[in-house]
Design a protein around this motif. Structure first.
Motif, PDB file in Angstrom:
ATOM      1  N   ASP A 266     -64.651  53.049  38.565  1.00  0.00           N
ATOM      2  CA  ASP A 266     -65.113  54.274  37.990  1.00  0.00           C
ATOM      3  C   ASP A 266     -64.002  55.205  38.176  1.00  0.00           C
ATOM      4  O   ASP A 266     -64.243  56.158  38.504  1.00  0.00           O
ATOM      5  N   PRO A 267     -62.801  55.110  37.324  1.00  0.00           N
ATOM      6  CA  PRO A 267     -61.908  55.971  37.344  1.00  0.00           C
ATOM      7  C   PRO A 267     -62.243  57.278  36.687  1.00  0.00           C
ATOM      8  O   PRO A 267     -63.214  57.197  35.607  1.00  0.00           O
ATOM      9  N   SER A 268     -61.697  58.360  36.918  1.00  0.00           N
ATOM     10  CA  SER A 268     -61.955  59.602  36.470  1.00  0.00           C
ATOM     11  C   SER A 268     -61.487  59.771  35.078  1.00  0.00           C
ATOM     12  O   SER A 268     -60.605  59.095  34.443  1.00  0.00           O
ATOM     13  N   PRO A 269     -62.097  60.590  34.265  1.00  0.00           N
ATOM     14  CA  PRO A 269     -61.491  60.749  32.899  1.00  0.00           C
ATOM     15  C   PRO A 269     -59.777  61.041  32.550  1.00  0.00           C
ATOM     16  O   PRO A 269     -59.369  60.765  31.617  1.00  0.00           O
ATOM     17  N   ASP A 270     -59.363  61.887  33.549  1.00  0.00           N
ATOM     18  CA  ASP A 270     -58.075  62.227  33.611  1.00  0.00           C
ATOM     19  C   ASP A 270     -57.215  61.183  34.368  1.00  0.00           C
ATOM     20  O   ASP A 270     -56.057  61.619  34.411  1.00  0.00           O
ATOM     21  N   HIS A 271     -57.635  60.032  34.699  1.00  0.00           N
ATOM     22  CA  HIS A 271     -56.882  59.227  35.375  1.00  0.00           C
ATOM     23  C   HIS A 271     -55.915  58.273  34.511  1.00  0.00           C
ATOM     24  O   HIS A 271     -56.107  57.964  33.246  1.00  0.00           O
ATOM     25  N   THR A 272     -54.599  58.364  34.938  1.00  0.00           N
ATOM     26  CA  THR A 272     -53.476  57.666  34.369  1.00  0.00           C
ATOM     27  C   THR A 272     -53.390  56.201  34.789  1.00  0.00           C
ATOM     28  O   THR A 272     -52.903  55.982  35.852  1.00  0.00           O
ATOM     29  N   PRO A 273     -53.653  55.159  34.154  1.00  0.00           N
ATOM     30  CA  PRO A 273     -53.545  53.690  34.746  1.00  0.00           C
ATOM     31  C   PRO A 273     -52.164  53.324  34.709  1.00  0.00           C
ATOM     32  O   PRO A 273     -51.396  53.902  33.823  1.00  0.00           O
ATOM     33  N   CYS A 274     -52.012  52.140  35.384  1.00  0.00           N
ATOM     34  CA  CYS A 274     -50.664  51.697  35.230  1.00  0.00           C
ATOM     35  C   CYS A 274     -50.449  50.953  34.003  1.00  0.00           C
ATOM     36  O   CYS A 274     -49.350  50.822  33.651  1.00  0.00           O
ATOM     37  N   VAL A 275     -51.588  50.182  33.374  1.00  0.00           N
ATOM     38  CA  VAL A 275     -51.470  49.497  32.243  1.00  0.00           C
ATOM     39  C   VAL A 275     -52.511  49.976  31.355  1.00  0.00           C
ATOM     40  O   VAL A 275     -53.780  49.678  31.870  1.00  0.00           O
ATOM     41  N   ASP A 276     -52.456  50.428  30.358  1.00  0.00           N
ATOM     42  CA  ASP A 276     -53.460  50.929  29.469  1.00  0.00           C
ATOM     43  C   ASP A 276     -54.433  49.737  29.195  1.00  0.00           C
ATOM     44  O   ASP A 276     -53.860  48.604  28.758  1.00  0.00           O
ATOM     45  N   ASN A 277     -55.766  49.848  29.336  1.00  0.00           N
ATOM     46  CA  ASN A 277     -56.901  48.914  28.726  1.00  0.00           C
ATOM     47  C   ASN A 277     -56.783  47.686  29.831  1.00  0.00           C
ATOM     48  O   ASN A 277     -57.383  46.615  29.331  1.00  0.00           O
ATOM     49  N   VAL A 278     -56.370  47.816  30.827  1.00  0.00           N
ATOM     50  CA  VAL A 278     -56.376  46.436  31.683  1.00  0.00           C
ATOM     51  C   VAL A 278     -57.552  46.977  32.845  1.00  0.00           C
ATOM     52  O   VAL A 278     -57.357  47.735  33.713  1.00  0.00           O
ATOM     53  N   VAL A 279     -58.762  46.324  32.632  1.00  0.00           N
ATOM     54  CA  VAL A 279     -59.995  46.798  33.298  1.00  0.00           C
ATOM     55  C   VAL A 279     -60.521  45.802  34.013  1.00  0.00           C
ATOM     56  O   VAL A 279     -61.606  45.899  34.647  1.00  0.00           O
ATOM     57  N   GLY A 280     -60.006  44.623  33.695  1.00  0.00           N
ATOM     58  CA  GLY A 280     -60.787  43.361  34.732  1.00  0.00           C
ATOM     59  C   GLY A 280     -59.708  42.246  34.566  1.00  0.00           C
ATOM     60  O   GLY A 280     -58.391  42.342  34.177  1.00  0.00           O
ATOM     61  N   LEU A 281     -60.108  41.065  35.544  1.00  0.00           N
ATOM     62  CA  LEU A 281     -59.301  40.058  35.554  1.00  0.00           C
ATOM     63  C   LEU A 281     -59.044  39.354  34.148  1.00  0.00           C
ATOM     64  O   LEU A 281     -57.656  39.036  33.718  1.00  0.00           O
ATOM     65  N   THR A 282     -60.158  39.347  32.999  1.00  0.00           N
ATOM     66  CA  THR A 282     -59.790  38.814  31.813  1.00  0.00           C
ATOM     67  C   THR A 282     -58.605  39.678  31.124  1.00  0.00           C
ATOM     68  O   THR A 282     -57.708  38.929  30.586  1.00  0.00           O
ATOM     69  N   THR A 283     -58.766  40.992  31.085  1.00  0.00           N
ATOM     70  CA  THR A 283     -57.644  41.735  30.251  1.00  0.00           C
ATOM     71  C   THR A 283     -56.371  41.452  31.087  1.00  0.00           C
ATOM     72  O   THR A 283     -55.417  41.804  30.478  1.00  0.00           O
ATOM     73  N   ALA A 284     -56.405  41.543  32.442  1.00  0.00           N
ATOM     74  CA  ALA A 284     -55.021  41.416  33.147  1.00  0.00           C
ATOM     75  C   ALA A 284     -54.512  39.903  32.749  1.00  0.00           C
ATOM     76  O   ALA A 284     -53.256  40.084  32.234  1.00  0.00           O
ATOM     77  N   PHE A 285     -55.287  39.080  32.463  1.00  0.00           N
ATOM     78  CA  PHE A 285     -54.605  37.686  32.034  1.00  0.00           C
ATOM     79  C   PHE A 285     -54.074  37.711  30.786  1.00  0.00           C
ATOM     80  O   PHE A 285     -52.968  37.299  30.545  1.00  0.00           O
ATOM     81  N   LEU A 286     -54.954  38.566  29.641  1.00  0.00           N
ATOM     82  CA  LEU A 286     -54.380  38.723  28.531  1.00  0.00           C
ATOM     83  C   LEU A 286     -53.089  39.380  28.488  1.00  0.00           C
ATOM     84  O   LEU A 286     -51.821  39.219  27.545  1.00  0.00           O
ATOM     85  N   TYR A 287     -53.067  40.658  29.243  1.00  0.00           N
ATOM     86  CA  TYR A 287     -51.825  41.377  29.182  1.00  0.00           C
ATOM     87  C   TYR A 287     -50.509  40.421  29.785  1.00  0.00           C
ATOM     88  O   TYR A 287     -49.428  40.514  29.192  1.00  0.00           O
ATOM     89  N   SER A 288     -50.691  39.287  30.782  1.00  0.00           N
ATOM     90  CA  SER A 288     -49.826  38.662  31.403  1.00  0.00           C
ATOM     91  C   SER A 288     -49.392  37.800  30.097  1.00  0.00           C
ATOM     92  O   SER A 288     -48.179  37.562  30.023  1.00  0.00           O
TER      93      SER A 288
END
Length: 361
Positions: free
Chosen positions: A82-104
């Motif tokens: 539950d990141p805050s609205p002004d939170h800056t992620p390391c990788v945009d749209n990587v929010v789970g294991l599936t999206t992390a695999f797709l980014y890889s």
């Protein structure tokens, strides 16, 4: 049964494969194959190459996907955090294991769909994308090199060079000769061709020791000599049976009862690829025809073109031949055959009347 076993017990098959197996190799010797991993990968079967190809890419994508998931989790980018609205992620749209695999997968294959992108707030993520890009490039280069090397193996070129199924023994140039025919099915030449043979047999020394697979050199030549023959059309190789030949003591009555194997080698360099290759075949006693000669295959048309009739490549005709080499030089008796020989059933027959199938020089 003994005759059938003798026919099967050959070291080199007709298509050039060596019929030999190794036993009692200590398991530590297998590490030598891993040390020479390039040769091991080039020589293994295609099914294993495809398995390693799929497994290496899939495994690397999954491992780096776990690392991207760990970086996103450490930065609090995941949806369940539950990141805050002004939170800056390391990788945009990587929010789970599936999206992390797709980014890889997108990173290593340089697809870049645009939905996920790295941001400059995480130094660890920047280092990881550099490492993955380098490892992905190494995997690509290695596997593409293995596949290209397997496709361009010289033994593939050897498939277009064929020997006659049978060898013949008949008079030639005032000598008794053992003759073999060889043909190059491609119009590109084999440069620097060298043709030689090895006679394999079991011998017993005067001390009573048995030598299995004793090797004796057999010299072959063509009419123009045995140095770099002009291999543009089928050639007839012949070995002169004189007093120095191991075939001198053999005769038409006992040659089929002998226990030997004649292995013939042709070494050369392919003109189109400059790669060296070796073609092998073998002949056992029942594949030697005494008193026969090959039919001619080369003719000349009225237009002045040379033609090669491959339908006569392995056809033989009976000729008057002495019973043995000694008889040839000292006795005028001859041995005759009344039936034609067999043909090479595995060789493609080309109709000489069809202009599309004529080999033109």
């Amino acid at each position: 049964m003994a005759e059938r076993r003798r026919r099967r017990a050959r070291l080199v098959t007709k298509d050039g494969r060596c019929n030999i197996e190794y036993g009692n190799i200590h398991y530590t010797r297998h590490f030598a194959f891993l040390a020479d991993f390039w040769t091991t990968f080039v020589e293994i079967r295609w099914r294993f190459v495809l398995f390693f190809f799929i497994a290496s890419f899939t495994l690397s994508w999954f491992i780096f996907g776990l690392l991207w998931y760990w970086i996103a989790r450490s930065n609090g980018d995941l949806a369940w955090q539950d990141p805050s609205p002004d939170h800056t992620p390391c990788v945009d749209n990587v929010v789970g294991l599936t999206t992390a695999f797709l980014y890889s997968l997108e990173t290593q294959t340089t697809i870049g769909y645009g939905g996920r992108a790295i941001t400059p707030v995480c130094p660890g993520a920047i280092a990881l994308i550099i490492i993955q890009s380098l490892i992905g490039a190494v995997i690509n280069c290695f596997l593409c090199g293995v596949i290209l090397a397997k496709i361009s193996l010289p033994k593939k070129r050897a498939k277009t060079i064929t020997f006659s199924e049978m060898a013949v023994i008949c008079p030639k140039n005032d000598s008794l000769c053992l003759s073999i025919r060889v043909a190059n099915l491609r119009k590109t030449l084999m440069i620097g061709s060298q043709i030689y043979g090895k006679l394999l047999r079991t011998t017993t020394t005067p001390d009573g020791d048995t030598i299995i697979m004793d090797q004796v050199s057999i010299d072959f030549m063509v009419d123009a000599g045995n140095d770099n023959p002009f291999f543009v059309c089928p050639l007839t190789l012949y070995h002169i049976i004189d007093k120095s030949s191991p075939f001198f003591e053999m005769a038409v009555d006992n040659i089929h009862n002998q226990d030997f194997e004649l292995v013939v080698f042709l070494d050369g360099t392919a003109e189109s690829t400059s790669s060296s290759c070796q073609v092998r075949t073998s002949y056992i006693p029942h594949e030697l025809m005494w008193g026969y000669n090959f039919m001619p295959v080369i003719s000349r048309s009225k237009e002045g073109k040379y033609r090669v009739d491959f339908s006569n490549f392995a056809k033989v005709v009976p000729v008057a031949t002495a019973h043995c080499s000694y008889c040839y030089h000292n006795i005028k008796g001859h041995h005759h055959h009344s039936t034609l020989g067999c043909e090479n059933q595995g060789f493609e027959v080309i109709e000489i009347d069809d202009p599309s199938n004529v080999t033109k020089m």
